[in-house]
Write a protein that holds these residues in place. Structure first.
Motif: not given
Ligand SMILES: Cc1ncc(COP(=O)(O)O)c(C=O)c1O
Length: 350
Positions: A77-81, A148-150, A180-182, A207-209, A216-219
């Motif tokens: 439910n989003g990447s946060d889950e 790591l966020c890239s 790899e959200a972006y 799928l949020s970006k 929809l909240r799909l991570g």
């Molecule tokens: C680096 C990064 N990861 C994850 C998320 C959140 O993604 P989600 O909408 O799937 O929870 C964000 C949202 O801004 C983000 O910047």
């Protein structure tokens, strides 16, 4: 690789909940097994039946889109889950720690605080790259996760791949999480393609970006099948609703929208950079591999509030260390970006 060493024993040994839809998977029949309402839902579409707990229809599509196998995919439910579950399955309060490289996505820290996990911060360099030596010195035998966020949020840049390889190869007590959200806005290949080589890597996408489905909240988390089966074991049984599964299935069946959206956003990003860099008070535009720009402005705070007054909302990052006097701007459609530039010019001319 012995994953058991990185997982809390009570999670490794957990007997998961077995839902009605786990126990009977067929679609045909009279269903009197899940205490659902047999009459429907009272709206145009019926949502009275529990959804597929493992979201296999979507995972089939994703496996083909991302060149991996279904058992390497977890949906949350989003990447946060996924972030939360990964922390809960690896870290015990008072014993384990995680490494964060700020400035970065704020939820890693919040999720660690919720789970009461020690965080060790190793700031990015002034160029917003990894301090590899600093990270290696900070890791100890109880470090379970390295985030790591890239491309990175809020800085926008991708991290040097050679630094990521070095860290993966040198860190032996836990997992390297690569967010790899972006990635869809970058020309960098995903680490999903390297999971076979590096079983201690967990890749996160959303799928949020690029897909435009934030509501929809799909991570997604991509990892070795052993890790994915542990995540499936500890997630709430029906964590992705039926409506979300249905809409996501439609969106993934035709990725033309996503491809066009990415193209347009990238061309608007270049246009916005061109329009901003001729404004003298724009002190620096950081290189971006994402759908936003981090921009260093003269009098950033005042500008941010001026934009809000004009009902144009950006993200003020001025108080974030290493982002002083900077504003994070999401790339909008051309009219929105033009309005932004016009307001910035007005602000500095006033
Ligand atoms: C680096 C990064 N990861 C994850 C998320 C959140 O993604 P989600 O909408 O799937 O929870 C964000 C949202 O801004 C983000 O910047």
């Amino acid at each position: 690789m012995n994953f058991e060493n990185f997982i809390l024993p009570h999670i490794w040994n957990l007997k998961p909940y077995s839902s009605a839809r786990d126990e009977f998977k067929g679609k045909e029949g009279v269903f009197l097994d899940a205490n659902e309402n047999p009459l429907g839902s009272g709206v145009d579409e019926n949502w009275n039946r529990y959804p597929d707990p493992l979201q296999l229809a979507i995972k089939e599509q994703l496996a083909s889109l991302k060149s991996c196998s279904i058992d390497q995919i977890f949906l949350g439910n989003g990447s946060d889950e996924a972030i939360d579950l990964i922390m809960r399955m690896t870290c015990q309060t008072g014993i384990h720690n995680i490494i964060l490289c700020p400035p970065t996505y704020g939820m890693y820290e919040v999720s660690a605080n919720i789970n009461h996990i020690e965080q060790r911060k190793v700031s990015l360099t002034k160029e917003y790259q990894l301090d590899v030596e600093g990270i290696l010195q900070t890791i100890d035998k109880n470090t379970r996760l390295l985030f790591l966020c890239s491309p990175n949020n809020p800085t926008g840049n991708k991290l040097n791949r050679s630094d990521i390889y070095k860290l993966i190869e040198s860190f032996h007590s836990g997992f390297v999480l690569i967010d790899e959200a972006y990635i869809d806005f970058s020309d960098e290949p995903s680490f999903i393609l390297e999971l076979e080589k590096f079983p201690q890597v967990i890749v996160m996408q959303t799928l949020s970006k690029a897909y435009g489905l934030a509501s929809l909240r799909l991570g997604m988390a991509f990892a070795h099948p052993t890790i994915i089966s542990l995540l499936n074991k500890i997630k709430p049984p029906y964590n992705i609703g039926g409506a979300t599964q249905e809409i996501v299935h439609k969106a993934l069946a035709n990725t033309t929208f996503k491809d066009k959206a990415v193209q347009l956003i990238l061309s608007e990003r270049s246009r916005l950079i061109n329009n901003l860099q001729i404004i003298p008070e724009v002190l620096h535009i950081y290189p971006s591999d994402a759908n936003f720009l981090l921009v260093h402005f003269a009098r950033a705070n005042e500008l941010f509030h001026y934009l809000i007054e004009a009902k144009l909302i950006t993200r003020n990052r001025s108080t974030v260390a290493l982002c002083e006097d900077s504003i994070r701007i999401t790339i909008g459609i051309s009219e929105e970006n033009d309005k932004l530039v016009q307001l910035i010019n007005q602000f500095y001319k006033a």
